[in-house]
Motif scaffolding. Sequence first.
Motif, PDB file in Angstrom:
ATOM      1  N   LYS A  85       0.842  -1.186   0.000  1.00  0.00           N
ATOM      2  CA  LYS A  85       0.000   0.000   0.000  1.00  0.00           C
ATOM      3  C   LYS A  85       0.881   1.241   0.000  1.00  0.00           C
ATOM      4  N   MET A  86       0.541   2.184  -0.840  1.00  0.00           N
ATOM      5  CA  MET A  86       1.365   3.377  -0.980  1.00  0.00           C
ATOM      6  C   MET A  86       0.785   4.541  -0.178  1.00  0.00           C
ATOM      7  N   LYS A  87       0.495   4.293   1.082  1.00  0.00           N
ATOM      8  CA  LYS A  87       0.035   5.357   1.964  1.00  0.00           C
ATOM      9  C   LYS A  87       1.147   5.648   2.952  1.00  0.00           C
ATOM     10  N   PHE A  88       1.695   6.853   2.844  1.00  0.00           N
ATOM     11  CA  PHE A  88       2.787   7.247   3.711  1.00  0.00           C
ATOM     12  C   PHE A  88       2.352   8.482   4.499  1.00  0.00           C
ATOM     13  N   PRO A  89       2.006   8.302   5.768  1.00  0.00           N
ATOM     14  CA  PRO A  89       1.475   9.415   6.547  1.00  0.00           C
ATOM     15  C   PRO A  89       2.495  10.507   6.863  1.00  0.00           C
ATOM     16  N   THR A  90       3.771  10.154   6.937  1.00  0.00           N
ATOM     17  CA  THR A  90       4.764  11.167   7.294  1.00  0.00           C
ATOM     18  C   THR A  90       5.764  11.356   6.160  1.00  0.00           C
ATOM     19  N   THR A  91       6.428  12.481   6.211  1.00  0.00           N
ATOM     20  CA  THR A  91       7.430  12.791   5.197  1.00  0.00           C
ATOM     21  C   THR A  91       8.587  11.803   5.255  1.00  0.00           C
ATOM     22  N   SER A  92       8.979  11.413   6.444  1.00  0.00           N
ATOM     23  CA  SER A  92      10.096  10.471   6.566  1.00  0.00           C
ATOM     24  C   SER A  92       9.743   9.120   5.951  1.00  0.00           C
ATOM     25  N   ASP A  93       8.470   8.714   6.050  1.00  0.00           N
ATOM     26  CA  ASP A  93       8.035   7.464   5.408  1.00  0.00           C
ATOM     27  C   ASP A  93       8.167   7.566   3.888  1.00  0.00           C
ATOM     28  N   ARG A  94       7.801   8.725   3.352  1.00  0.00           N
ATOM     29  CA  ARG A  94       7.901   8.935   1.904  1.00  0.00           C
ATOM     30  C   ARG A  94       9.360   8.912   1.460  1.00  0.00           C
ATOM     31  N   ILE A  95      10.220   9.558   2.234  1.00  0.00           N
ATOM     32  CA  ILE A  95      11.639   9.594   1.894  1.00  0.00           C
ATOM     33  C   ILE A  95      12.218   8.187   1.903  1.00  0.00           C
ATOM     34  N   MET A  96      11.880   7.420   2.927  1.00  0.00           N
ATOM     35  CA  MET A  96      12.396   6.049   3.011  1.00  0.00           C
ATOM     36  C   MET A  96      11.880   5.192   1.864  1.00  0.00           C
ATOM     37  N   ALA A  97      10.611   5.375   1.471  1.00  0.00           N
ATOM     38  CA  ALA A  97      10.046   4.605   0.355  1.00  0.00           C
ATOM     39  C   ALA A  97      10.733   4.980  -0.955  1.00  0.00           C
ATOM     40  N   ALA A  98      10.994   6.273  -1.158  1.00  0.00           N
ATOM     41  CA  ALA A  98      11.671   6.708  -2.376  1.00  0.00           C
ATOM     42  C   ALA A  98      13.085   6.145  -2.431  1.00  0.00           C
ATOM     43  N   ARG A  99      13.768   6.126  -1.304  1.00  0.00           N
ATOM     44  CA  ARG A  99      15.123   5.574  -1.261  1.00  0.00           C
ATOM     45  C   ARG A  99      15.126   4.070  -1.511  1.00  0.00           C
ATOM     46  N   GLU A 100      14.128   3.392  -0.950  1.00  0.00           N
ATOM     47  CA  GLU A 100      14.031   1.946  -1.164  1.00  0.00           C
ATOM     48  C   GLU A 100      13.781   1.641  -2.642  1.00  0.00           C
ATOM     49  N   ALA A 101      12.889   2.422  -3.253  1.00  0.00           N
ATOM     50  CA  ALA A 101      12.602   2.223  -4.671  1.00  0.00           C
ATOM     51  C   ALA A 101      13.856   2.470  -5.507  1.00  0.00           C
ATOM     52  N   LYS A 102      14.584   3.523  -5.166  1.00  0.00           N
ATOM     53  CA  LYS A 102      15.799   3.837  -5.913  1.00  0.00           C
ATOM     54  C   LYS A 102      16.825   2.716  -5.791  1.00  0.00           C
ATOM     55  N   SER A 103      17.011   2.189  -4.591  1.00  0.00           N
ATOM     56  CA  SER A 103      17.993   1.119  -4.415  1.00  0.00           C
ATOM     57  C   SER A 103      17.570  -0.152  -5.157  1.00  0.00           C
ATOM     58  N   LEU A 104      16.254  -0.437  -5.152  1.00  0.00           N
ATOM     59  CA  LEU A 104      15.769  -1.601  -5.900  1.00  0.00           C
ATOM     60  C   LEU A 104      16.015  -1.429  -7.400  1.00  0.00           C
ATOM     61  N   ILE A 105      15.745  -0.234  -7.900  1.00  0.00           N
ATOM     62  CA  ILE A 105      15.926   0.036  -9.329  1.00  0.00           C
ATOM     63  C   ILE A 105      17.397  -0.124  -9.718  1.00  0.00           C
ATOM     64  N   LEU A 106      18.290   0.439  -8.908  1.00  0.00           N
ATOM     65  CA  LEU A 106      19.722   0.346  -9.231  1.00  0.00           C
ATOM     66  C   LEU A 106      20.228  -1.088  -9.145  1.00  0.00           C
ATOM     67  N   SER A 107      19.744  -1.843  -8.177  1.00  0.00           N
ATOM     68  CA  SER A 107      20.154  -3.243  -8.054  1.00  0.00           C
ATOM     69  C   SER A 107      19.642  -4.075  -9.228  1.00  0.00           C
ATOM     70  N   LEU A 108      18.398  -3.819  -9.599  1.00  0.00           N
ATOM     71  CA  LEU A 108      17.838  -4.536 -10.754  1.00  0.00           C
ATOM     72  C   LEU A 108      18.567  -4.157 -12.034  1.00  0.00           C
ATOM     73  N   ASN A 109      19.022  -2.924 -12.109  1.00  0.00           N
ATOM     74  CA  ASN A 109      19.743  -2.469 -13.296  1.00  0.00           C
ATOM     75  C   ASN A 109      21.053  -3.238 -13.466  1.00  0.00           C
ATOM     76  N   GLU A 110      21.727  -3.525 -12.359  1.00  0.00           N
ATOM     77  CA  GLU A 110      22.968  -4.299 -12.432  1.00  0.00           C
ATOM     78  C   GLU A 110      22.693  -5.708 -12.968  1.00  0.00           C
ATOM     79  N   ILE A 111      21.595  -6.300 -12.524  1.00  0.00           N
ATOM     80  CA  ILE A 111      21.221  -7.625 -13.034  1.00  0.00           C
ATOM     81  C   ILE A 111      20.843  -7.534 -14.511  1.00  0.00           C
ATOM     82  N   TYR A 112      20.114  -6.470 -14.874  1.00  0.00           N
ATOM     83  CA  TYR A 112      19.669  -6.304 -16.256  1.00  0.00           C
ATOM     84  C   TYR A 112      20.853  -6.168 -17.206  1.00  0.00           C
TER      85      TYR A 112
END
Length: 74
Positions: A14-41
């Motif tokens: 679920k993409m409900k982030f009540p606080t700004t810090s939750d949003r920041i952490m989600a954006a960072r997690e998405a970025k790290s997943l994307i970069l890791s997947l890019n290495e595999i790709y």
Amino acid sequence: MDLINKAKEFETRKMKFPTTSDRIMAAREAKSLILSLNEIYKKNKDSQIMDIMKRLTVIKQKIEKRLKGKPLTA
């Protein structure tokens, strides 16, 4: 392929982030997943991995847009 499962779990979360810090952490997690997947790709050139990266990028952009807020109009 644990990384792909993590990415799919992130997509279905679920993409409900009540606080700004939750949003920041989600954006960072998405970025790290994307970069890791890019290495595999780079090694495999699997189109399925590219599709996952594209979907994660859209989610990350939505989160970042929410972080920046609405632009002020003059």
